[in-house]
Design an enzyme around this catalytic site. Structure first.
Site, PDB file in Angstrom:
ATOM      1  N   ASP A  56       0.825  -1.208   0.000  1.00  0.00           N
ATOM      2  CA  ASP A  56       0.000   0.000   0.000  1.00  0.00           C
ATOM      3  C   ASP A  56       0.858   1.257   0.000  1.00  0.00           C
ATOM      4  OD1 ASP A  56      -2.348  -1.448   0.038  1.00  0.00           O
ATOM      5  OD2 ASP A  56      -2.531  -1.417   2.227  1.00  0.00           O
ATOM      6  N   TYR A 109       6.930  -9.654   7.180  1.00  0.00           N
ATOM      7  CA  TYR A 109       6.575  -8.249   7.364  1.00  0.00           C
ATOM      8  C   TYR A 109       7.011  -7.804   8.753  1.00  0.00           C
ATOM      9  CZ  TYR A 109       3.551  -7.864   3.222  1.00  0.00           C
ATOM     10  OH  TYR A 109       3.072  -7.801   1.947  1.00  0.00           O
TER      11      TYR A 109
END
EC number: 5.4.99.12
Length: 288
Positions: A56, A109
């Site tokens: 994103d 992540y």
């Protein structure tokens, strides 16, 4: 014609995400433009240009992956010399013709929290609940065919950035020690990591119970979806993507170059910090 996979590092601050969007600056658009400019690819379909994941807007990366085939031997630093400083190729690997970077063995992540009010024992307890295979329908915005995902591991560590700050920027006051939440899994839903970390925070500050976390991961067939507010993307990093049988070779010069770019951006932040700190102190003096 050879097929090559490239590992991409980028600072997501000035990008509108990874995926191409009309009239917006994105990581994918920059990569395609410069690969075409340097004659590595022409037609995207013929070159079989593929990506591993769409981060994103604001999300950073040290390990996103693209792949394509080209008649030209891939030279990492030739591409980096053409690319802007906030996006660079860090490593490459030869791959088979049918390689699809989307299908990875493992993704990592990292979300970084800067808070002093978190109960670290609670964070560890939440991590144990999230590990394993669950229905993550409450942890994504989009309706997808399957929302079942497996979390292989979660590691929570207290970082210490102060030593680096003191060495590089001696005038900078001590900062809040960060908490690193590293989440490992084969694949993730859209917004899944940032929604997960929101739950970590809510439990760690006493806003949510461990029982509520269990309920979020085991919704009934007719239960309405729960709206979990996502945390800011600025503190999320796609650290790495790993593939079975593929070994990326990191380019030392490229990595040092990207590291210097990161250090330079820290210097700019230090200057901004000093300006704001001066204004705060001046306001306090003016009111005396």
């Amino acid at each position: 014609m050879k097929r090559t996979a490239l590992k991409i590092g980028y600072i997501g601050t000035n990008f509108h995400g990874f995926q191409r969007q009309p009239d917006l600056r994105t990581v994918e658009e920059e990569l395609i433009y410069h690969l075409r400019k340097l004659n590595y690819i022409d037609d995207l379909k013929k070159s079989r240009f593929r990506i591993a994941g769409r981060t994103d807007a604001g999300v950073h990366s040290l390990g996103n992956v693209i792949s394509f085939q080209s008649e030209k031997e891939v030279q990492v630093n030739e591409i980096n010399n053409s690319l802007p400083d906030d996006i660079q190729i860090l490593a490459k690997a030869p791959v088979r013709f049918g390689f699809k970077p989307r299908y990875a063995e493992m993704r990592q992540y990292r979300y970084i929290l800067f808070r002093q009010d978190l109960d670290l024992e609670k964070l560890d307890e939440v991590a144990e609940i999230f590990k394993g295979t669950h229905n993550f329908t409450n942890f994504t915005k989009r309706f997808q065919k399957t929302t079942t995902r497996t979390i292989a591991d979660i590691k929570i560590t207290e970082g210490n950035l102060n030593d680096y700050h003191k060495k590089e920027f001696p005038n900078l006051h001590d900062t809040i020690s960060p908490i690193f939440i590293d989440i490992y899994g084969e694949s993730f839903l859209w917004n899944m990591v940032r929604k997960m970390v929101r739950v970590f925070v809510d439990v760690a500050i006493g806003k949510m119970s461990l029982e509520m976390v269990e309920e979020l991961l085991n919704p009934g067939e007719n239960d309405p979806r729960v709206n979990i507010k996502v945390l800011d993307p600025d503190y999320l990093i796609l650290m790495d993507i790993i593939y079975d049988g593929i070994k990326f070779v990191y380019d030392d010069y490229a990595c040092e170059r990207f590291k210097r770019n990161l250090v330079d951006s820290l210097d700019n932040l230090q200057r901004k910090y000093a300006i704001r700190e001066s204004m705060i102190k001046s306001l306090e003096d003016l009111r005396k």
